[in-house]
Design a protein around this motif. Structure first.
Motif, short mmCIF file in Angstrom:
data_model
loop_
_atom_site.label_atom_id
_atom_site.label_comp_id
_atom_site.label_asym_id
_atom_site.label_seq_id
_atom_site.Cartn_x
_atom_site.Cartn_y
_atom_site.Cartn_z
N ILE A 49 8.89 18.69 -12.91
CA ILE A 49 10.65 19.27 -13.00
C ILE A 49 10.51 20.36 -13.55
CG2 ILE A 49 11.36 16.84 -13.15
CD1 ILE A 49 11.79 17.27 -16.10
N GLY A 50 11.66 21.26 -13.07
CA GLY A 50 11.94 22.46 -13.84
C GLY A 50 12.45 23.75 -12.76
N SER A 51 11.96 24.75 -13.08
CA SER A 51 12.76 25.98 -12.01
C SER A 51 11.83 26.52 -11.19
CB SER A 51 13.10 27.11 -13.26
OG SER A 51 11.77 27.50 -13.84
N SER A 52 12.24 27.40 -10.54
CA SER A 52 11.74 27.88 -9.17
C SER A 52 10.21 28.09 -9.11
CB SER A 52 12.42 29.11 -8.74
OG SER A 52 12.23 30.24 -9.71
N SER A 53 9.43 28.24 -10.05
CA SER A 53 8.05 28.35 -10.04
C SER A 53 7.35 26.91 -9.65
CB SER A 53 7.49 28.76 -11.43
OG SER A 53 7.82 30.20 -11.81
N PHE A 54 8.11 25.96 -9.70
CA PHE A 54 7.82 24.68 -9.30
C PHE A 54 8.56 24.35 -8.12
CE2 PHE A 54 6.75 21.88 -13.29
CZ PHE A 54 5.35 22.34 -13.24
N THR A 55 9.67 24.78 -7.75
CA THR A 55 10.31 24.62 -6.71
C THR A 55 9.71 25.53 -5.39
OG1 THR A 55 12.56 25.01 -7.79
CG2 THR A 55 12.55 25.23 -5.40
N LYS A 56 9.08 26.35 -5.67
CA LYS A 56 8.30 27.34 -4.59
C LYS A 56 6.97 26.96 -4.48
CE LYS A 56 11.14 31.35 -4.72
NZ LYS A 56 11.47 31.46 -3.31
N TRP A 57 6.47 25.76 -5.48
CA TRP A 57 5.26 25.25 -5.17
C TRP A 57 5.37 24.38 -4.21
CZ3 TRP A 57 1.79 24.03 -10.15
CH2 TRP A 57 0.48 24.11 -9.80
N HIS A 58 5.46 24.41 -3.05
CA HIS A 58 5.84 23.49 -1.88
C HIS A 58 4.57 22.71 -1.54
CE1 HIS A 58 9.62 25.33 -1.11
NE2 HIS A 58 8.85 26.65 -0.86
N ASP A 59 3.32 23.35 -1.80
CA ASP A 59 2.15 22.49 -1.52
C ASP A 59 1.37 21.95 -2.66
OD1 ASP A 59 1.49 25.02 -2.39
OD2 ASP A 59 -0.16 25.36 -0.87
N VAL A 60 2.11 21.83 -3.66
CA VAL A 60 1.52 21.41 -4.90
C VAL A 60 0.86 20.13 -4.81
CG1 VAL A 60 3.53 20.11 -5.55
CG2 VAL A 60 1.96 21.01 -7.28
N GLN A 61 1.10 19.26 -3.87
CA GLN A 61 0.24 18.02 -3.74
C GLN A 61 -1.42 18.45 -3.34
OE1 GLN A 61 0.83 14.34 -4.16
NE2 GLN A 61 -1.31 14.92 -4.44
N ASN A 62 -1.49 19.43 -2.49
CA ASN A 62 -2.70 19.98 -2.00
C ASN A 62 -3.59 20.45 -3.02
OD1 ASN A 62 -2.00 19.22 0.53
ND2 ASN A 62 -1.23 21.38 0.96
N TYR A 63 -3.09 20.99 -4.37
CA TYR A 63 -3.60 21.42 -5.47
C TYR A 63 -4.26 20.39 -6.27
CZ TYR A 63 -2.19 26.31 -4.72
OH TYR A 63 -1.91 27.44 -4.05
N PHE A 64 -3.71 19.11 -6.38
CA PHE A 64 -4.15 18.19 -6.93
C PHE A 64 -4.24 16.83 -6.18
CE2 PHE A 64 -1.24 20.61 -9.60
CZ PHE A 64 -2.01 21.17 -10.46
N PRO A 65 -5.26 16.48 -5.21
CA PRO A 65 -5.32 15.70 -4.06
C PRO A 65 -5.76 14.28 -4.67
CG PRO A 65 -7.15 17.20 -4.35
CD PRO A 65 -6.17 17.90 -5.21
N ASP A 66 -6.31 14.36 -6.12
CA ASP A 66 -6.55 12.98 -6.58
C ASP A 66 -5.58 12.41 -7.49
OD1 ASP A 66 -9.12 13.15 -5.40
OD2 ASP A 66 -9.84 14.38 -7.22
N TYR A 67 -4.45 12.99 -7.43
CA TYR A 67 -3.02 12.78 -8.09
C TYR A 67 -2.00 12.57 -7.21
CZ TYR A 67 -6.05 14.55 -11.90
OH TYR A 67 -6.77 14.49 -12.87
N LYS A 68 -0.96 11.62 -7.27
CA LYS A 68 0.29 11.49 -6.81
C LYS A 68 1.46 12.27 -7.34
CE LYS A 68 3.17 10.62 -3.30
NZ LYS A 68 2.89 11.34 -2.22
#
Length: 219
Positions: A49-68
């Motif tokens: 949760i938070g601001s645009s640095s997370f908002t724009k991390w659209h592919d964040v799941q790809n950076y942490f494939p072993d986590y949901k």
């Protein structure tokens, strides 16, 4: 005809009044709710949760494939705005971990906003989260330096140190220092990790974040 005109005018003013009372980023939250109704996310996931640095991390799941990962960063939000939506973007998911990035926009919103004010805003959010999610791990990602907000760096460091100190006294928490990892050896900000606006990061910047955040994530 006169009655109809009066009715239309009344409805128009009511509509205008509703829009005026609508909280900032209300539409963003409704998008999340619609997404959840179509494809309900899992419970006990890791919530960003938070601001645009997370908002724009659209592919964040790809950076942490072993986590949901559930990403509920929205707009250019401030800590009070994130706090105002915890009933919508946090509690329904029953997360096992909450990762927060926010405070950057708080400092940029006004020259009168002090580091202590921002740190206290985070502490308020923390207390709300802890009260309802006593067993949930809470992580704070430090405010990042950026070329467009270079003048705010001293305040950023103050906020980061205050929050780091606060979390060191709390159970089941972590502080992730990305601030210093985004600097060159001479203390200048890395120039090749940002997109054109010189505020938000490119893939190289997010790779730095991934490296620092992953060690504190809950399996």
């Amino acid at each position: 005809m006169k009655k109809i005109a009066v009715l239309i005018t009344t409805l128009l003013f009511c509509t205008i009044g509703l829009f005026a009372q609508q909280k900032a980023f209300w539409n963003d939250i409704q998008v999340f709710k619609k997404q959840d109704s179509i494809n309900p996310p899992p419970q006990q996931a890791i919530l960003f949760i938070g601001s645009s640095s997370f908002t724009k991390w659209h592919d964040v799941q790809n950076y942490f494939p072993d986590y949901k990962i559930i990403n509920r960063g929205f707009g250019g939000s401030t800590l009070p705005e994130v706090t105002g939506y915890v009933n919508d973007i946090v509690f329904p998911y029953h997360p096992k971990q909450v990762v927060v990035y926010c405070g950057d926009n708080d400092l940029a919103s006004s020259d009168t906003i002090t580091a202590a004010t921002v740190a206290n805003r985070f502490k308020s959010l923390f207390q709300i989260l802890r009260a309802k999610l006593p067993n949930t791990s809470i992580v704070y990602v430090s405010i990042k330096p950026s070329p467009s907000r270079k003048k705010l760096m001293p305040k950023m460091q103050e906020v980061n140190e205050e929050i780091k100190s606060f979390l060191s006294k709390q159970k089941n928490t972590a502080f992730v220092d990305v601030y210093h990892k985004m600097l060159n050896a001479d203390g200048s900000i890395m120039s090749n990790i940002f997109i054109e606006d010189q505020l938000h990061m490119n893939a190289k910047g997010y790779a730095i974040w991934q490296k620092e955040i992953q060690p504190v994530l809950k399996k």
